[in-house]
Design an enzyme around this catalytic site. Structure first.
Site, short mmCIF file in Angstrom:
data_model
loop_
_atom_site.label_atom_id
_atom_site.label_comp_id
_atom_site.label_asym_id
_atom_site.label_seq_id
_atom_site.Cartn_x
_atom_site.Cartn_y
_atom_site.Cartn_z
N GLU A 115 -32.01 69.14 -10.68
CA GLU A 115 -30.86 69.94 -11.15
C GLU A 115 -29.83 70.12 -10.03
O GLU A 115 -28.63 70.06 -10.27
CB GLU A 115 -31.36 71.27 -11.70
N GLU A 135 -40.27 70.48 -16.70
CA GLU A 135 -40.31 71.87 -17.17
C GLU A 135 -40.91 72.06 -18.56
O GLU A 135 -41.77 72.92 -18.76
CB GLU A 135 -38.90 72.49 -17.15
N1 CAA Z 1 -43.99 74.16 -5.28
C1 CAA Z 1 -44.71 74.57 -4.24
N2 CAA Z 1 -45.39 73.73 -3.43
C2 CAA Z 1 -45.30 72.41 -3.70
C3 CAA Z 1 -44.53 71.91 -4.77
C4 CAA Z 1 -43.85 72.86 -5.58
N3 CAA Z 1 -43.07 72.48 -6.59
N4 CAA Z 1 -44.64 70.57 -4.79
C5 CAA Z 1 -45.45 70.24 -3.77
N5 CAA Z 1 -45.84 71.33 -3.10
C6 CAA Z 1 -46.71 71.42 -1.94
C7 CAA Z 1 -48.17 71.16 -2.31
O1 CAA Z 1 -48.77 72.34 -2.79
C8 CAA Z 1 -48.72 70.70 -1.00
O2 CAA Z 1 -48.95 71.82 -0.17
P1 CAA Z 1 -50.33 71.98 0.66
O3 CAA Z 1 -50.31 70.83 1.63
O4 CAA Z 1 -50.19 73.31 1.30
O5 CAA Z 1 -51.42 71.87 -0.34
C9 CAA Z 1 -47.58 69.90 -0.38
O6 CAA Z 1 -46.40 70.36 -1.05
C10 CAA Z 1 -47.69 68.41 -0.60
O7 CAA Z 1 -47.83 68.17 -2.00
P2 CAA Z 1 -48.99 67.25 -2.61
O8 CAA Z 1 -50.19 67.27 -1.73
O9 CAA Z 1 -49.17 67.65 -4.05
O10 CAA Z 1 -48.31 65.82 -2.49
P3 CAA Z 1 -48.58 64.55 -3.42
O11 CAA Z 1 -47.87 63.43 -2.77
O12 CAA Z 1 -50.03 64.39 -3.68
O13 CAA Z 1 -47.88 64.90 -4.83
C11 CAA Z 1 -46.09 65.67 -6.25
C12 CAA Z 1 -46.49 65.04 -4.89
C13 CAA Z 1 -46.42 64.67 -7.38
C14 CAA Z 1 -44.59 65.91 -6.22
C15 CAA Z 1 -46.87 66.96 -6.49
O14 CAA Z 1 -46.76 67.75 -5.31
C16 CAA Z 1 -46.36 67.77 -7.64
O15 CAA Z 1 -46.64 67.43 -8.80
N6 CAA Z 1 -45.62 68.87 -7.35
C17 CAA Z 1 -45.11 69.76 -8.38
C18 CAA Z 1 -43.91 69.16 -9.10
C19 CAA Z 1 -43.41 70.13 -10.12
O16 CAA Z 1 -43.97 70.25 -11.20
N7 CAA Z 1 -42.32 70.88 -9.75
C20 CAA Z 1 -41.84 71.97 -10.55
C21 CAA Z 1 -40.79 71.46 -11.49
S1 CAA Z 1 -40.39 72.70 -12.62
C22 CAA Z 1 -39.09 73.50 -11.96
O17 CAA Z 1 -38.45 73.07 -11.03
C23 CAA Z 1 -38.85 74.82 -12.63
C24 CAA Z 1 -37.45 75.26 -12.93
O18 CAA Z 1 -36.47 74.57 -12.79
C25 CAA Z 1 -37.28 76.58 -13.50
#
Ligand code: CAA
Length: 239
Positions: A115, A135
């Site tokens: 976004e 989302e």
């Molecule tokens: N929030 C907080 N922490 C996050 C994060 C997020 N959105 N995305 C990644 N991190 C953190 C992980 O928790 C991890 O921290 P730790 O090392 O302390 O465990 C670190 O970043 C590295 O992440 P991964 O180990 O998960 O890395 P990966 O390469 O295995 O995976 C990824 C990458 C596919 C992006 C995965 O991290 C993921 O799915 N993240 C969440 C994505 C997501 O769903 N975002 C929210 C979208 S909804 C939104 O944005 C809401 C809105 O507009 C209102």
């Protein structure tokens, strides 16, 4: 402007450089980041020396992996409500900036990260980008304009596909769909964005601002009204 906890801001040769700086959390968009961005964008808005802005993410894995899920999913409802209101303020602020914004995109560009990129005027991506709006799959709506900005950028069909099915796009698909302007090798990303920014800085700033204003201002008007708007802005630019 003081130092920020979640972003880095630098100004050089007429370019404002904003770096989302929580690389260990893939630059997840936290309440603190929202407040920091609000402060820096407000300053940029009032700073005539800044002719163009580049927004990028720190680290090599992500521009921004979306809202900070740890924070978001534990927030009580009153705080969530405040957060959503403030997000709205932030997107109004993005929309009100007269200077062009360039998003330098690499790695994950998800949720709020996508976004933010869509509030930018130009999106330049390295080949490794994954775009997505997860989302709806999380039981929420994109809270920072995604349901409105995405169809305006790529059209209804592609936007509904991404929003309703959670479809993710890689850089080349995003290029084909018009979500990004250019795909460049990752080691050229920063330089390409800088070159584009310097080109814009070399133009007359009133013409640049006028063109941006005419394009966005005209989008929700009839063609006749939009042409009238263009005429008015062109006259002001010529003065
Ligand atoms: N929030 C907080 N922490 C996050 C994060 C997020 N959105 N995305 C990644 N991190 C953190 C992980 O928790 C991890 O921290 P730790 O090392 O302390 O465990 C670190 O970043 C590295 O992440 P991964 O180990 O998960 O890395 P990966 O390469 O295995 O995976 C990824 C990458 C596919 C992006 C995965 O991290 C993921 O799915 N993240 C969440 C994505 C997501 O769903 N975002 C929210 C979208 S909804 C939104 O944005 C809401 C809105 O507009 C209102």
């Amino acid at each position: 402007m003081g130092a920020f906890e979640t972003i880095i801001y630098e100004k050089c040769d007429g370019i404002g450089h904003v770096t989302l700086n929580r690389p260990k959390a893939l630059n997840a968009f936290s309440v603190r980041m929202r407040d920091d961005l609000h402060e820096v964008l407000s300053a940029i808005k009032a700073d005539d020396e800044v002719r163009v802005v580049i927004i990028r993410g720190a680290g090599d894995k992500a521009f921004c992996a979306g809202a900070d899920l740890k924070e978001f999913l534990t927030a009580p409802s009153v705080i969530q409500a405040r957060r959503i209101r403030s997000l709205r303020d932030l997107w109004r602020l993005f929309l009100s900036l007269q200077q062009p914004l360039i998003a330098a995109l690499h790695g994950y560009v998800l949720g709020s990260g996508m976004e933010i990129a869509m509030f930018c005027d130009l999106r330049i991506a390295s080949p490794d980008v994954t775009f997505g709006l997860p989302e709806v799959g999380l039981g929420i709506l994109p809270g920072a304009g995604g349901t409105q900005t995405l169809p305006r950028i790529i059209g209804l069909s592609g936007a509904l596909d991404m929003l309703l099915t959670g479809r993710r796009l890689r850089s080349q698909e995003a290029l084909a769909m018009g979500l990004v302007n250019r795909v460049v090798p990752v080691d050229r990303l920063s330089q390409t964005c800088n070159d584009i920014a310097l080109k814009i800085v070399s133009f007359d700033s009133r013409a640049v601002k006028g063109a941006k204003q005419a394009v966005y201002g005209g989008m929700d008007l009839t063609l006749e009204q939009a042409l009238e708007l263009e005429k008015r802005i062109a006259e002001i630019v010529r003065l």
